[in-house]
Design an enzyme around this catalytic site. Structure first.
Site, PDB file in Angstrom:
ATOM      1  N   THR A   1      52.387  48.468 -51.298  1.00 50.61           N
ATOM      2  CA  THR A   1      51.908  47.776 -52.401  1.00 50.61           C
ATOM      3  C   THR A   1      51.272  46.384 -52.010  1.00 50.61           C
ATOM      4  O   THR A   1      50.336  46.025 -52.415  1.00 50.61           O
ATOM      5  CB  THR A   1      52.561  47.683 -53.962  1.00 50.61           C
TER       6      THR A   1
ATOM      7  N   ARG B   1      48.264  46.583 -49.909  1.00 48.08           N
ATOM      8  CA  ARG B   1      47.188  47.164 -50.443  1.00 48.08           C
ATOM      9  C   ARG B   1      46.460  45.966 -51.104  1.00 48.08           C
ATOM     10  O   ARG B   1      45.197  45.604 -51.149  1.00 48.08           O
ATOM     11  CB  ARG B   1      47.466  48.236 -51.383  1.00 48.08           C
TER      12      ARG B   1
ATOM     13  N   LEU C   1      49.094  21.012 -44.818  1.00 55.07           N
ATOM     14  CA  LEU C   1      47.901  21.117 -45.472  1.00 55.07           C
ATOM     15  C   LEU C   1      47.832  20.206 -46.654  1.00 55.07           C
ATOM     16  O   LEU C   1      48.730  20.210 -47.648  1.00 55.07           O
ATOM     17  CB  LEU C   1      47.981  22.548 -46.259  1.00 55.07           C
TER      18      LEU C   1
END
Length: 591
Positions: free
Chosen positions: A316, A319, A51
Site C-alpha cells: 500500500t 502504491r 532544508l
C-alpha cells in the site's frame, strides 16, 4: 525536512572517519539540499543536511547553546519555539532564528525532560559536551523519520533514513515515536496520552471544539519563511486543510510575505477521481491550482527510485508513494519547499471503509489506537520520504498533538458508522465543518466517500502495477518465495516485485525487519480482519477490497439500480437528515 546523522562513541576519531561520516551524510542530502554541517568533538560526530524553511539566511545546523557546549542536530519544526523562548528563566544567547535552536537552551534548564514541552514534528540528537552524554528523541506520532543503530566498535548511530546506517551498523532499527534515548538511562517512552491507555474515552462530541482545534492546528503550520502550498486530492481531509488554510492565510506572516492566495497541487492519471474533485474544490476556494498528470508507465519507471527513498516493501505504501513522489518533483520545480497535507484523519476518526464493520465502540477505538501507533510505518513514512526525496517538507495538521487529544478523547460511539442515522465514515469531522452560513466546502465534497490516495489518482494505476508484476514475477518464483524471503513472505506477485527491488538496495536483515507485515484489507490491521470472515479470503489493501462498502467495487447491476432509484432514496434520507447530500448517500444506498 532535513537529514540528520549522528555517530557517537566511535573508536576512530581520525580524519578518515570524519570523511566517512560526511560520505554517509551525503546519502541524506536529498532531504536537505540547502546546506551541510558537521560538528566533531573527539569521537562524536553530528552531521546535518539542511532544508531551509525557517530563517533560511542564518539557521544552519548543528545548533549550539551560548557556550557551544550543547550541540543539536535536528529535523522538523518546533511550532511553539517563540512561546518556549519566553518561558526560559535564564539569560540565553540565541545565535539564529531557527525554531530548533530552542532545544539546546531548554536542555540547559530542564534536561531531557524538556522534550515534552516541544509542540511539533521532530527528530533530534543532542550532545552535551560537559559530560560527553547524549540524547535522541522523536515526536509523538513519528511524523519525522528516525533510526537507531549500533556499531561493532561500541558506537551508537542515529539517522533520518536507514540508507545512512546500513553499511556501518551491525544492527539498526526504527526509533519508536514518542520515545527518548539517553546515553545515561537508555530508551523510554516520554509520550503517554490517556486515550491510548486502554480506557475507552467518554468525552461528548462538541462540534465547535473539534472545529476550533483543527483550525488552530492548520494555522500553527503556516509558520514559514519560504513559498508553500497544500496537497489537494479533492477528498475530505486535504480539502478541509485547504479550506482552513485559505481562510486564515491572509492574517499570517507567511500570507503577508508570500501572498494571501493559496497554491494547491494535485496529481493523477487523466480522468481520475481526484483530479476532478480537486479542481472543483480549488475553484470553490479560489486557490492557484496546479494539476499534474502521470501515466502508468511514468509510475512504473519510478518504482525503483521510490523504494530506495521510502525504504519499505509494503504494498500500500509503495502504491501511494509513487504518485506523491512524482508530484513532489513537480512542486519543487515551481520553487515551493513546504506543503500541508491531510494524513492522519482516517486513523483518528476511523475513516477507512473497513470501519463500517466495527462491531462495537470498544473495537472501533482500539483499532484507531492501533492505526495511530503504526502511522510512522505507513502514511507518515510515505508522506515524509516521498516528498523529502525532492527537498519538499510536508506538514500534517491532523496529527497536531492538541488536536489528537481532542479528537481521540471523544466517546468512540460518536465516530461509529450508522447508515440508518445518516452517519457515514468520519461523520463528526464532516459535521463539524458543515456550516450553512459560511460553507467551508461544497456539500458533496464534504460528504465524499473515502478514496485511498493510490485509488483516487486513478484505478488503472493499481491495475497497471499488478499487470506489470504479473509479467516480471513467475509462478516458480512465487513457489520459492517462502525460502527466498522467509520473513514477511510476499503472497502476491506485486508484493514479490517490490520485495525484490527493496532487497537490491537494502540486503541487510536489519533492513527487512523494519518493515511491518501481516494481512490487511482496505488498510486494516490484521486484528480488524476478524470483523468480517470474508475479508480473510481477500486481503487486498486497496479500498476497493471493502466490497459492499466502496461504490466502485459493486457490480454494474448495482450501479444501474442505484442510478434508477437514487432520486427516491435521496428523498427518503434527506427527509430523515437534511444535512446529507449526494456524496453522503453512496454508502447508504449500497449498505
Amino acid at each position: 525536512m532535513c537529514g540528520i546523522l549522528a555517530a557517537l562513541g566511535c573508536q576512530d576519531a581520525s580524519q578518515a572517519k570524519r570523511i566517512r561520516v560526511l560520505e554517509l551524510s551525503r546519502r541524506l542530502r536529498h532531504r536537505g539540499p540547502d546546506w551541510s554541517g558537521l560538528h566533531q568533538q573527539g569521537n562524536n560526530f553530528l552531521a546535518h543536511e539542511r532544508l531551509a524553511i525557517i530563517d533560511p539566511a542564518s539557521g544552519d545546523q548543528p545548533l549550539y547553546d551560548e557556550q557551544k557546549k550543547i550541540v543539536v542536530t535536528g529535523n522538523g519544526e518546533i511550532y511553539n519555539h517563540e512561546a518556549l523562548k519566553r518561558t526560559l528563566k535564564w539569560e540565553h544567547q540565541f545565535w539564529t532564528e531557527s525554531d530548533c535552536e530552542v532545544i539546546a537552551h531548554l536542555y540547559e534548564e530542564f534536561g531531557e525532560d524538556m522534550v515534552s514541552q516541544l509542540d511539533g514534528m521532530f527528530s533530534f540528537v543532542l550532545l552535551d559536551s560537559n559530560d560527553n552524554s547524549f540524547i535522541a528523541a522523536r515526536d509523538p506520532i513519528g511524523i519525522t523519520p528516525l533510526y537507531i543503530g549500533w556499531g561493532l566498535d561500541g558506537s551508537v548511530w542515529f539517522a533520518s533514513e536507514m540508507k545512512a546506517l546500513k553499511d556501518e551498523c551491525e544492527r539498526f532499527e526504527v526509533f519508536l515515536p514518542g520515545h527518548i534515548f539517553s546515553s545515561k538511562t537508555g530508551m523510554r517512552r516520554w509520550y503517554n496520552p490517556s486515550w491510548c491507555s486502554g480506557i475507552i474515552p467518554t468525552a461528548p462530541y462538541e462540534l465547535l471544539v473539534l472545529r476550533d482545534a483543527f483550525e488552530k492546528a492548520v494555522v500553527k503550520r503556516l509558520m514559514t519563511d519560504v513559498p508553500f502550498g497544500v496537497l489537494l486530492s479533492g477528498g475530505l481531509d486535504s480539502s478541509l486543510v485547504a479550506a482552513v488554510a485559505s481562510r486564515h492565510i491572509g492574517k499570517t506572516k507567511a500570507g503577508k510575505q508570500w501572498g494571501s492566495k493559496l497554491h494547491s497541487f494535485c496529481v493523477g492519471l487523466k480522468g481520475s477521481p481526484d483530479l476532478t474533485a480537486a479542481k472543483e474544490v480549488a475553484d470553490f476556494l479560489g486557490t492557484f491550482h496546479h494539476e499534474f498528470h502521470f501515466t502508468v508507465q511514468d509510475g512504473l519507471d519510478a518504482i525503483p527510485d521510490v523504494i530506495y527513498h521510502i525504504e519499505t516493501y509494503d504494498v500500500t505504501t509503495i502504491r501511494a508513494s509513487t504518485p506523491m513522489f512524482l508530484l513532489a518533483r513537480k512542486i519543487k520545480s515551481l520553487g515551493v519547499k513546504m506543503v500541508l497535507s491531510g494524513e492522519g484523519s482516517d486513523e483518528i476518526f476511523g475513516g477507512y471503509l473497513y470501519f463500517h464493520k466495527a462491531p462495537n465502540k470498544e473495537e472501533f477505538h482500539h483499532e484507531t489506537c492501533r492505526k495511530i501507533k503504526a502511522l510512522h510505518l505507513y502514511d507518515c513514512l510515505r508522506a515524509n520520504k516521498a516528498t523529502s526525496a525532492w527537498g519538499v517538507e510536508v506538514r500534517v495538521p491532523f496529527l497536531d498533538r492538541d488536536f489528537i487529544d481532542v479528537a481521540m478523547n471523544v466517546d468512540p460511539a460518536e465516530k461509529m458508522i450508522n447508515p440508518e442515522e445518516g452517519r457515514i465514515e468520519k461523520w463528526i469531522l464532516r459535521n463539524s465543518f458543515d456550516d450553512e452560513s459560511f460553507p467551508y466546502l461544497p456539500k458533496h465534497i464534504l460528504y465524499r466517500q473515502k478514496e485511498q490516495f493510490s485509488d483516487g489518482v486513478g484505478y488503472s494505476w493499481i491495475d497497471g502495477l499488478k499487470a506489470h508484476a504479473e509479467k516480471h514475477v513467475t509462478g516458480r518464483m512465487m513457489a520459492n518465495a517462502p525460502y527466498i524471503y522467509p520473513h514477511n513472505t510476499p503472497t502476491t506477485k506485486e508484493a514479490y516485485y517490490y520485495r525484490q527491488t527493496f532487497e537490491h538496495f537494502f540486503p541487510q536483515n536489519a533492513a527487512r525487519l523494519t518493515v511491518p507485515g501481516g494481512p490487511s484489507v482496505a488498510c486494516s490491521t490484521a486484528k480488524a480482519l476478524e470483523w468480517d470472515e470474508t475479508w480473510a479470503k481477500n486481503p487486498d489493501p486497496s479500498g476497493r477490497a471493502a466490497f459492499g462498502v466502496h461504490i466502485a467495487a459493486c457490480e454494474k447491476l448495482q450501479e444501474s439500480q442505484r442510478s434508477n432509484n437514487q432520486k427516491n432514496v435521496m428523498n427518503m434520507i434527506l427527509n430523515k437528515n437534511p444535512r446529507l447530500e449526494d456524496g453522503a448517500l453512496e454508502v447508504q444506498v449500497l449498505s
